[in-house]
Design a protein around this motif. Structure first.
Motif, short mmCIF file in Angstrom:
data_model
loop_
_atom_site.label_atom_id
_atom_site.label_comp_id
_atom_site.label_asym_id
_atom_site.label_seq_id
_atom_site.Cartn_x
_atom_site.Cartn_y
_atom_site.Cartn_z
N HIS A 133 53.47 -16.85 47.77
CA HIS A 133 53.50 -18.04 47.96
C HIS A 133 52.12 -17.93 47.81
O HIS A 133 51.00 -18.91 47.23
N GLY A 134 51.47 -17.11 46.97
CA GLY A 134 50.11 -17.11 45.85
C GLY A 134 49.88 -16.00 46.96
O GLY A 134 49.45 -14.89 47.18
N VAL A 135 48.35 -16.38 46.39
CA VAL A 135 47.17 -15.21 47.43
C VAL A 135 46.09 -16.56 48.59
O VAL A 135 45.63 -17.20 47.61
N SER B 38 45.91 -23.18 39.96
CA SER B 38 45.20 -22.11 39.19
C SER B 38 45.82 -21.71 38.15
O SER B 38 46.72 -21.73 38.12
N PRO B 39 45.27 -20.86 37.59
CA PRO B 39 45.85 -20.14 36.63
C PRO B 39 46.65 -18.77 36.94
O PRO B 39 47.23 -17.68 36.09
N LEU B 40 46.65 -18.63 37.95
CA LEU B 40 47.42 -17.67 38.67
C LEU B 40 48.88 -17.80 37.82
O LEU B 40 49.98 -18.53 38.01
N LEU B 41 49.13 -16.26 37.86
CA LEU B 41 50.64 -16.15 36.77
C LEU B 41 51.24 -16.93 37.37
O LEU B 41 52.85 -16.70 36.71
N SER B 42 51.94 -16.05 38.41
CA SER B 42 52.89 -15.99 39.08
C SER B 42 52.69 -16.41 40.97
O SER B 42 51.59 -16.04 41.46
N ALA C 231 48.47 -8.87 40.85
CA ALA C 231 49.23 -7.78 40.28
C ALA C 231 50.40 -9.08 40.49
O ALA C 231 50.83 -8.93 42.23
N THR C 232 50.47 -9.58 39.92
CA THR C 232 52.34 -9.96 39.52
C THR C 232 53.32 -10.17 39.08
O THR C 232 53.80 -9.04 38.19
N ASP C 233 54.98 -10.90 39.69
CA ASP C 233 55.86 -9.90 38.92
C ASP C 233 55.58 -10.65 37.52
O ASP C 233 56.91 -10.57 36.77
N ASN C 234 54.66 -11.56 36.61
CA ASN C 234 54.29 -11.84 35.12
C ASN C 234 53.47 -11.08 34.81
O ASN C 234 52.51 -11.74 33.65
#
Length: 367
Positions: free
Chosen positions: A218-220, A239-243, A261-264
């Motif tokens: 669920h993000g950071v 935010s600009p968080l990719l995933s 590090a995300t899955d995107n």
């Protein structure tokens, strides 16, 4: 050094770009039990003596060291499994390793703490303990452990599939003692609960101000040093968080940049804390000079850890006072009344707690 989950340990020489691979033929690394072709190095970490430790996942001797003198050794910890995953080495040179159940790949075995004693080559002074659920057994909230981090106070933060717990007596944990969960209160309804008890924690990292970055599906989050206050929560919506599915966090302690590090893919956030040193070194104020129409923050970097910072005008009148976040102080460009600072030259006085390490810098606000 890089751990390869199947091909051993990879050594990269930055001076000439050469790669070297360590497997069964040139080290004490072993193949995974039941798979003669797979040499799995799940994680690597250095101790304070420059010995390189690694978890040899699934091998009979699940802990391996490449000593500073180049000599290899391996260790068997008799707890019923050698499926050791993530690894950190704490300030006391103890190894903390996530442990997977036999046949498992996602946890289930708690944490093993391994103390190699004063002599790495002497196995007779080695001690260990397996921390699991239950009072007196480690008191973990779950045996599914996915993250371990040591903070600046020597406390060990452990991330599980039902939140976070903390070991405060890390130096003596092998002799006994338990982890303790952090109780937080919801500001909307004042109901107390354990920290992140509904989250599967994927990673925990500590920034230069001893604050904790925590990731899940669920993000950071950025939490205060003691874990009781939420500073940021980033997700795809705000935010600009990719995933929202964040698997790992990395921090550049020199610049304060935090990587996710995300899955995107990978993205980063310009954090406000950097690693502080024992001395004020290469102190940098930026931007400097400050354009007259500038509306952002001003940073003072390269400070002694947790420095006290005071900003005055050229006549010595106090304009602003703060404490550095690790090795970096942030100023919003306003005075103590909250008013925007006018054009001119300002002095930045920085010192450690006892006044033995000081420095002065200048800031110019342009017309």
């Amino acid at each position: 050094y890089f751990g390869s989950f199947g091909w051993g340990l990879v050594e990269y020489d930055r001076s000439n770009g050469e790669l070297k691979v360590y497997k069964k033929n040139n080290s004490t690394l072993s193949n995974t039990n039941g798979d003669l072709t797979s040499v799995r190095v799940a994680d690597v970490a250095f101790d304070s003596d420059n010995n390189l430790w690694m978890t040899n996942y699934g091998a009979t001797n699940g802990v391996v060291v490449k000593k500073a003198d180049g000599v290899w050794n391996s260790f068997r910890i008799p707890i019923g499994t050698s499926n050791f995953g993530k690894l950190i080495v704490d300030k006391n040179n103890q190894l903390w390793m996530t442990t997977h159940e036999v046949g498992g790949t996602t946890g289930g075995g708690g944490i093993v703490v391994f103390n190699r004693g004063n002599d790495v080559d002497n196995t007779k002074d080695d001690t260990y303990r397996n921390l699991v659920k239950g009072g007196g057994s480690g008191n973990l909230p779950s045996n599914n452990v996915y993250a371990i981090a040591e903070d600046k106070d020597g406390q060990i933060w452990i991330g599980t599939d039902v939140g976070i717990t903390v070991v405060s007596n890390a130096a003596d944990i092998i002799k006994g003692g338990d982890a303790q969960q952090i109780i937080v209160s919801n500001p909307t309804d004042s109901i107390a609960a354990y920290l992140f008890s509904s989250e599967v924690i994927s990673d925990i990292k500590v920034d230069g101000a001893n604050r904790k970055w925590v990731s899940s599906t669920h993000g950071v989050w950025l939490m205060s040093a003691d874990g009781t206050k939420e500073i940021y929560h980033f997700n795809q919506d705000n935010s600009p968080l990719l995933s929202d599915r964040v698997s790992a966090i990395g921090i550049n302690n020199t610049t304060g940049e935090v990587f996710f590090a995300t899955d995107n893919g990978v993205c980063s956030f310009k954090g406000t804390a950097t690693g502080g040193g024992e001395k004020n070194e290469n102190v940098l104020v930026f931007p400097n000079p400050i354009p007259h129409n500038y509306v952002g923050t001003i940073a003072v970097r390269g400070l002694v850890d947790n420095a006290f910072v005071k900003i005055t005008d050229i006549n010595g009148q106090l304009i602003y006072s703060t404490k550095a976040l690790g090795g970096q102080a942030i100023w919003d460009g306003k005075n103590l009344k909250g008013e925007k600072t006018s054009t001119g030259v300002y002095l930045v006085f920085c010192t450690n707690a006892d006044g033995t390490e000081t420095t002065v810098a200048k800031i110019l606000y342009e017309k």
